[in-house]
Scaffold this active site. Structure first.
Site, PDB file in Angstrom:
ATOM      1  N   CYS A  76      34.837 -10.058  -1.183  1.00  0.00           N
ATOM      2  CA  CYS A  76      34.959 -10.111   0.276  1.00  0.00           C
ATOM      3  C   CYS A  76      34.391 -11.430   0.799  1.00  0.00           C
ATOM      4  O   CYS A  76      34.287 -11.624   2.005  1.00  0.00           O
ATOM      5  CB  CYS A  76      34.249  -8.918   0.915  1.00  0.00           C
ATOM      6  N   ASP A  84      33.367  -5.494  -7.675  1.00  0.00           N
ATOM      7  CA  ASP A  84      33.652  -5.587  -6.229  1.00  0.00           C
ATOM      8  C   ASP A  84      32.310  -5.744  -5.518  1.00  0.00           C
ATOM      9  O   ASP A  84      31.833  -4.831  -4.845  1.00  0.00           O
ATOM     10  CB  ASP A  84      34.375  -4.309  -5.780  1.00  0.00           C
ATOM     11  N   GLN A  97      35.521   0.831   2.564  1.00  0.00           N
ATOM     12  CA  GLN A  97      36.430  -0.262   2.940  1.00  0.00           C
ATOM     13  C   GLN A  97      36.884  -0.001   4.370  1.00  0.00           C
ATOM     14  O   GLN A  97      37.315   1.107   4.694  1.00  0.00           O
ATOM     15  CB  GLN A  97      37.629  -0.326   1.987  1.00  0.00           C
ATOM     16  N   CYS A 147      41.563  -8.448  24.642  1.00  0.00           N
ATOM     17  CA  CYS A 147      40.284  -7.750  24.807  1.00  0.00           C
ATOM     18  C   CYS A 147      39.430  -8.451  25.863  1.00  0.00           C
ATOM     19  O   CYS A 147      39.162  -9.657  25.735  1.00  0.00           O
ATOM     20  CB  CYS A 147      39.536  -7.719  23.479  1.00  0.00           C
ATOM     21  N   CYS A 164      31.266 -10.265  22.989  1.00  0.00           N
ATOM     22  CA  CYS A 164      31.006  -9.447  21.801  1.00  0.00           C
ATOM     23  C   CYS A 164      30.955 -10.295  20.537  1.00  0.00           C
ATOM     24  O   CYS A 164      30.085 -10.122  19.689  1.00  0.00           O
ATOM     25  CB  CYS A 164      32.069  -8.345  21.718  1.00  0.00           C
ATOM     26  N   CYS A 171      37.231  -0.976  22.276  1.00  0.00           N
ATOM     27  CA  CYS A 171      37.343  -1.967  21.208  1.00  0.00           C
ATOM     28  C   CYS A 171      38.716  -1.803  20.580  1.00  0.00           C
ATOM     29  O   CYS A 171      39.024  -0.760  20.010  1.00  0.00           O
ATOM     30  CB  CYS A 171      36.228  -1.756  20.185  1.00  0.00           C
ATOM     31  N   GLU A 204      26.235   1.225  -9.866  1.00  0.00           N
ATOM     32  CA  GLU A 204      25.999   1.046  -8.415  1.00  0.00           C
ATOM     33  C   GLU A 204      24.499   1.188  -8.158  1.00  0.00           C
ATOM     34  O   GLU A 204      23.817   1.937  -8.859  1.00  0.00           O
ATOM     35  CB  GLU A 204      26.817   2.122  -7.672  1.00  0.00           C
ATOM     36  N   CYS A 206      35.500 -10.765  17.212  1.00  0.00           N
ATOM     37  CA  CYS A 206      36.897 -11.147  16.920  1.00  0.00           C
ATOM     38  C   CYS A 206      37.141 -12.595  17.325  1.00  0.00           C
ATOM     39  O   CYS A 206      37.923 -12.877  18.244  1.00  0.00           O
ATOM     40  CB  CYS A 206      37.856 -10.225  17.676  1.00  0.00           C
ATOM     41  N   PHE A 261      29.458  -2.198  -9.015  1.00  0.00           N
ATOM     42  CA  PHE A 261      29.480  -2.117  -7.547  1.00  0.00           C
ATOM     43  C   PHE A 261      30.531  -1.069  -7.134  1.00  0.00           C
ATOM     44  O   PHE A 261      31.397  -1.344  -6.294  1.00  0.00           O
ATOM     45  CB  PHE A 261      29.823  -3.471  -6.913  1.00  0.00           C
TER      46      PHE A 261
HETATM   47  C1  LIG Z   1      32.021  -4.238  -1.447  1.00  0.00           C
HETATM   48  S1  LIG Z   1      31.217  -2.700  -1.788  1.00  0.00           S
HETATM   49  C2  LIG Z   1      32.356  -2.015  -2.926  1.00  0.00           C
HETATM   50  C3  LIG Z   1      32.301  -0.537  -3.109  1.00  0.00           C
HETATM   51  C4  LIG Z   1      33.526   0.117  -3.734  1.00  0.00           C
HETATM   52  N1  LIG Z   1      34.221  -0.718  -4.669  1.00  0.00           N
HETATM   53  C5  LIG Z   1      34.492   0.624  -2.678  1.00  0.00           C
HETATM   54  O1  LIG Z   1      35.638   0.195  -2.671  1.00  0.00           O
HETATM   55  O2  LIG Z   1      34.071   1.459  -1.850  1.00  0.00           O
HETATM   56  C6  LIG Z   1      29.878  -3.226  -2.724  1.00  0.00           C
HETATM   57  C7  LIG Z   1      29.035  -2.128  -3.314  1.00  0.00           C
HETATM   58  O3  LIG Z   1      27.999  -2.764  -4.081  1.00  0.00           O
HETATM   59  C8  LIG Z   1      26.798  -2.063  -3.904  1.00  0.00           C
HETATM   60  N2  LIG Z   1      25.709  -3.006  -4.200  1.00  0.00           N
HETATM   61  C9  LIG Z   1      25.173  -3.928  -3.362  1.00  0.00           C
HETATM   62  N3  LIG Z   1      24.213  -4.613  -4.004  1.00  0.00           N
HETATM   63  C10 LIG Z   1      24.145  -4.117  -5.255  1.00  0.00           C
HETATM   64  C11 LIG Z   1      23.335  -4.416  -6.376  1.00  0.00           C
HETATM   65  N4  LIG Z   1      22.402  -5.368  -6.321  1.00  0.00           N
HETATM   66  N5  LIG Z   1      23.521  -3.716  -7.511  1.00  0.00           N
HETATM   67  C12 LIG Z   1      24.475  -2.748  -7.589  1.00  0.00           C
HETATM   68  N6  LIG Z   1      25.266  -2.406  -6.550  1.00  0.00           N
HETATM   69  C13 LIG Z   1      25.105  -3.082  -5.397  1.00  0.00           C
HETATM   70  C14 LIG Z   1      26.835  -1.558  -2.490  1.00  0.00           C
HETATM   71  O4  LIG Z   1      25.987  -0.433  -2.326  1.00  0.00           O
HETATM   72  C15 LIG Z   1      28.330  -1.219  -2.338  1.00  0.00           C
HETATM   73  O5  LIG Z   1      28.561   0.106  -2.700  1.00  0.00           O
END
Ligand SMILES: C[S@@+](CC[C@H](N)C(=O)[O-])C[C@H]1O[C@@H](n2cnc3c(N)ncnc32)[C@H](O)[C@@H]1O
Length: 355
Positions: free
Chosen positions: A313, A286, A188, A51, A57, A133, A240, A60, A218
């Site tokens: 993550c 998550d 994701q 790249c 940028c 990109c 969520e 990466c 989440f």
């Molecule tokens: C890593 S993503 C995972 C989403 C889902 N598992 C997916 O695979 O699409 C984290 C999620 O947590 C939510 N989130 C962030 N902060 C939060 C909070 N304080 N309370 C509840 N949800 C939250 C975000 O909006 C997001 O949808």
């Protein structure tokens, strides 16, 4: 990198075991940063980054080494965190690599001042224009070219405190759908790796009775919820904070799924989830990079809990949370790292915790 006197410094653009000359550029109480002056011994893992924007940028930072070296470094990062935090793992599997080393990203956030378009390098406010990109998947690369050719755009000029507007885009959109400064619900970022994660969840919970109540915290717009429903689970409480994500989840009309708009960082979150699903035996979490910031009362509120599927993550916050869980008698029965974003230091952790 380690200075001959033992100090640890962060330096951009070098790889493990390389030797060079550096200039200290910043000092904080806990660490120092330095700039590379000359590289005297190069790593044999180095490759020429394909790249042309790699230096400006900043998205990466690992593109200068080959795939094997990147995978090794991601594994080493997990090993380091496990050792440092005294976390024992019963079964650890190798890194699940991305099937596509380039051309994998299904979403991106571009920055534009209405005249140019690109990314903003981490830690700066400077727009780095790009022409292409290589980590974007083919539909995203095509959409990026359409955005570039739509310039200049007065509607994309900055209006807020930053000298740019952002364009949150994904491969489900066309040029006409793109609206400046509007956040899309979480998704994701690597479609093939998302499929691997969903397969991993189904496989990890294959011995769990389909009638037990699950809590998925989440849950976003129901990406994993859908995998759980497809695997046959009949009672899922999906929690969520973002109302727009939950609207998408509800539109999927998944049988047995109850959704709850809740902030997982509130002090009362676990008692509240415990009241909603007192018999929950499996918890799936998550969280964003901050991890499970609110952990107090979790085990008291969900006394029937037998398994926790923790997808992370950000390994450092995962390790912080695990240290706490271990004190309550939980252990890591299984861990698989996953590479969602090749050419970056990011690594996901897929883990199963049991009592
Ligand atoms: C890593 S993503 C995972 C989403 C889902 N598992 C997916 O695979 O699409 C984290 C999620 O947590 C939510 N989130 C962030 N902060 C939060 C909070 N304080 N309370 C509840 N949800 C939250 C975000 O909006 C997001 O949808």
């Amino acid at each position: 990198m380690t200075h001959p006197d033992g100090r640890v410094l962060f330096v951009k653009g070098i790889w493990t075991e390389e030797v060079g000359r550096f200039r200290v550029s910043d000092r904080t109480k806990s660490y120092e940063t330095a700039e590379l002056v000359s590289l005297d011994e190069r790593s044999s893992d180095r490759v020429t980054p394909p790249c042309p924007h790699v230096d400006t940028c900043g998205g990466c930072p690992w593109m200068m080494v080959n795939e094997e070296a990147q995978a090794r470094a991601k594994e080493q990062r997990i090993t380091f965190l496990l050792d440092k935090n005294g976390i024992a793992v019963t079964e650890r599997r190798p890194l699940l690599r991305s099937p596509d080393f380039f051309g994998y990203r299904n979403r991106a956030q571009f920055k534009t001042d209405g005249k140019q378009i690109g990314y903003v390098s981490e830690g700066t406010n400077v727009l780095a224009p790009i022409e292409d990109c290589l980590v974007l998947n083919p539909p995203m690369r095509k959409l990026f070219q359409e955005l570039r050719h739509a310039l200049p755009q007065t509607a994309w000029q900055p209006t807020g405190r930053f000298p740019w507007s952002y364009l949150d885009v994904d491969d489900q959109q066309t040029l006409r759908d793109v609206v400046p400064n509007r956040r899309l619900p979480f998704r994701q970022g690597n479609t093939a790796q998302n499929e691997q994660m969903k397969r991993w969840i189904a496989e990890t919970l294959k011995d769990v009775s389909r009638n037990v109540p699950l809590i998925e915290a989440f849950c976003g717009s129901g990406n994993f919820t859908q995998a759980l429903v497809s695997a046959g689970f009949k009672q899922i409480l999906a929690a969520e904070v973002r109302g727009s994500a939950l609207e998408e989840l509800r539109a999927k009309n998944m049988p047995g799924v109850q959704s709850l708009e809740i902030n997982m960082n509130e002090k009362t979150v676990w008692p509240q989830l415990g009241r909603q699903s007192p018999q929950a035996r499996v918890l799936i979490v998550d969280p964003p990079r901050e991890g499970l910031e609110e952990r107090a009362g979790l085990f008291e509120s969900l006394p029937q809990l037998e398994k926790i599927v923790y997808i992370s993550c950000e390994p450092t916050t995962w390790a912080r949370d695990l240290k706490d869980f271990q004190k309550s008698g939980w252990k890591v029965a299984h861990l698989t790292p996953l590479d969602m974003f090749p050419h970056t230091p990011h690594v996901e952790i897929l883990s199963l915790l049991t009592r």
